[in-house]
Design a protein around this motif. Structure first.
Motif, PDB file in Angstrom:
ATOM      1  N   TYR A  78       8.516  -4.003  -6.043  1.00 30.78           N
ATOM      2  CA  TYR A  78       8.263  -4.531  -4.697  1.00 30.78           C
ATOM      3  C   TYR A  78       7.623  -5.903  -4.703  1.00 30.78           C
ATOM      4  O   TYR A  78       7.846  -6.704  -3.813  1.00 30.78           O
ATOM      5  CB  TYR A  78       7.408  -3.556  -3.892  1.00 30.78           C
ATOM      6  N   TYR A  79       6.818  -6.190  -5.757  1.00 34.02           N
ATOM      7  CA  TYR A  79       6.129  -7.491  -5.745  1.00 34.02           C
ATOM      8  C   TYR A  79       7.043  -8.650  -6.138  1.00 34.02           C
ATOM      9  O   TYR A  79       6.623  -9.785  -6.161  1.00 34.02           O
ATOM     10  CB  TYR A  79       4.870  -7.456  -6.626  1.00 34.02           C
ATOM     11  N   PHE A 103       4.836   2.045  -4.843  1.00 31.33           N
ATOM     12  CA  PHE A 103       4.180   1.884  -6.133  1.00 31.33           C
ATOM     13  C   PHE A 103       4.978   2.310  -7.352  1.00 31.33           C
ATOM     14  O   PHE A 103       4.430   2.379  -8.436  1.00 31.33           O
ATOM     15  CB  PHE A 103       2.790   2.532  -6.136  1.00 31.33           C
ATOM     16  N   LYS A 156       0.831  -1.201   0.000  1.00 28.77           N
ATOM     17  CA  LYS A 156       0.000   0.000   0.000  1.00 28.77           C
ATOM     18  C   LYS A 156       0.868   1.255   0.000  1.00 28.77           C
ATOM     19  O   LYS A 156       0.386   2.355  -0.184  1.00 28.77           O
ATOM     20  CB  LYS A 156      -0.906  -0.002   1.223  1.00 28.77           C
ATOM     21  N   GLN A 157       2.136   1.064   0.284  1.00 27.90           N
ATOM     22  CA  GLN A 157       3.006   2.226   0.393  1.00 27.90           C
ATOM     23  C   GLN A 157       3.966   2.358  -0.786  1.00 27.90           C
ATOM     24  O   GLN A 157       4.465   3.428  -1.069  1.00 27.90           O
ATOM     25  CB  GLN A 157       3.805   2.137   1.694  1.00 27.90           C
TER      26      GLN A 157
END
Lengths: 233, 265
Positions: free
Chosen positions: A138-139, A94, A91-92
């Motif tokens: 990040y993923y 992106f 959520k932070q």
């Protein structure tokens, strides 16, 4: 001076489910401090931190930060002082990769590209993220690495106060030790940290002050480990 | 926009099949008339229906403002378009004719009515019900043409409708997260820049979600071609009669205006 005072503070999710009612509380001190919030899931720790970060504002009552009503703080001034790490990194974060994401925080800052780059690299090293992860999104990272990256994205901007929502969840013991070191360094650098956690040992080791959040109450805890036996945490 | 609101009214209680089919019929019939008068009747009836459906007007305010601008554009575009009829006002090459004025009022009203009609359906019917009705309507087609994808349509529509609020939530989180990181978008250019920057993360999360959902559906053994059962039973009730009456009056208004029926007594 970092002091939050809650006066007759009440909050209800969607205006229906009551979490806090008529809370009167003073948190913080004149010196840099590490303050922990512990309590069962759904007790309102995240809400409390979000309120302190001026992200949730539909509460009733008053919350003062440095003797000034939170609602009266100008956005720009407040964000220079207080930053928050959200619960889940996705959520932070992106941007397309971690380094770009950390730089994104400095987007509107008056710095040269080199200065920004230097800052970003320094902070990524500080949180202990290996260099070969910097160009990954990040993923593609593991949960713990993504959490470190999210922390770096917040730390890159200097602020007096850091609000961290469950920085210890989903990380291994090694990272936990690193986190301990980071916390202590940040405190030495003059920052106040408020964080929520379920990790009693970490809380006990690192924090100067601990608050229990449960049943709509926030009260100081003398003995953290006792709480474990009560089954509070 | 197009949100469902909780209430206990005739329109909420009515059978979703009735509501969806009548909405569809009315949508088509609206294109059969070119009279402003009929559109005014439609508009007045819709407002009455909204009032009966317990509309939370405070929530509709933002929506109305958005529609207003779209309607204004529709109005202005049509206003100067027509060359026919008596000229009411002329300036250089721009002119407003009688027909142009009439048409622009008609088109703007029709536009508003179309939106109101859809909002009335989606405001009083849960998305899941709308999707189920669509699935049932297409069921015979799915049987006839198994490879045409009609069977998957229901679940696709259902997911699309279901995920709208989730994306709304996601956007809110992205905005919050930016503020949490101390990124303050205080000027217009920064705001626009910030919106553009949110598109990519939203797309990424949408694809991620789709993938996870596909796996989850697979794991639960979902098969669009199997007969599906439901624990909800829709029956015909008095509420349906009321709703049907409302819609039928409007459809008759079009028919009478078109002189499709000649009253001969």
């Amino acid at each position: 001076m970092v002091i939050y005072s809650f006066k007759n503070f009440s909050y209800a999710y969607y205006g229906v489910t009551k979490v806090f009612e008529n809370l009167n509380l003073r948190i913080g001190s004149n010196n840099p401090q590490i303050v922990a919030f512990v309590g069962p899931s759904g007790s309102g720790k995240t809400t409390l931190l979000s309120v302190m970060a001026k992200l949730v504002e539909d509460y009733s009552g008053e919350v003062l930060f440095e003797e000034k009503n939170l609602k009266d703080w100008k956005e720009l001034e407040f964000r220079k002082k207080v930053l928050m790490l959200l619960q889940s990194p996705e959520k932070q974060l992106f941007e397309e990769n971690i380094l770009a994401d950390v730089l994104y925080t400095l987007k509107y800052d008056n710095l040269t590209v080199e200065e920004k780059m230097l800052k970003a690299q320094r902070v990524l090293e500080l949180v202990g993220l290996p260099k070969d992860r910097w160009d990954k999104p990040y993923y593609r990272l593991s949960g713990g690495e993504a959490r470190k990256a999210a922390l770096a994205a917040v730390l890159v901007k200097d602020s007096e106060v850091l609000l961290l929502d469950e920085p210890t969840s989903g990380i291994d013991s090694e990272t936990r030790q690193e986190l301990y070191r980071i916390f202590k360094n940040l405190k030495r650098a003059g920052k106040s940290i408020f964080f929520s956690s379920h990790d009693v040992y970490f809380v006990k080791a690192v924090s100067d002050e601990v608050f229990f959040v449960d049943n709509g109450l926030v009260k100081p805890a003398e003995n953290v480990e006792k709480a474990r036996y009560w089954g509070v945490v | 926009m197009f949100n469902y609101w909780e209430a206990d009214t005739v329109f909420h209680r009515a059978n979703p099949i009735v509501k969806v089919l009548l909405t569809f019929l009315l949508l088509i019939s609206m294109f059969f008339t070119k009279k402003v008068e009929v559109m005014v009747v439609f508009f007045a009836t819709f407002i009455m229906m909204f009032w009966l459906a317990d509309t939370p007007w405070a929530k509709v305010k933002g929506f109305a403002r958005m529609i207003f601008w779209l309607v204004l554009i529709t109005f202005l575009l049509n206003l100067f378009y027509s060359e026919e009829g008596k000229i009411l006002w002329q300036f250089w090459k721009l002119k407003i004719t009688e027909k142009g004025l009439y048409d622009s009022i008609y088109f703007s009203l029709r536009f508003v009515n179309l939106i109101l009609l859809v909002q009335l359906l989606l405001g009083t019917t849960q998305p899941i019900d709308v999707a189920t009705v669509v699935g049932r309507v297409f069921k015979p087609l799915a049987r006839l043409f198994p490879s045409a994808g009609f069977a998957e349509m229901e679940i696709m529509l259902l997911l699309a409708l279901r995920f709208l609020p989730i994306f709304q939530n996601e956007i809110e989180w992205l905005i919050k997260s930016k503020r949490a990181r101390g990124i303050v978008e205080d000027t217009f250019t920064k705001k626009v820049d910030g919106i553009v920057g949110m598109v990519v993360p939203l797309l990424i999360s949408a694809f991620k979600r789709a993938e996870e959902l596909a796996v989850a559906l697979e794991l639960r053994g979902f098969d669009p071609f199997k007969e599906r059962t439901s624990y909800v039973k829709w029956e015909f009730s008095m509420a349906d009669v009321v709703v049907i009456l409302f819609y039928l009056i409007l459809i008759f208004a079009v028919i009478i205006q078109k002189k499709m029926i000649v009253w001969d007594i």
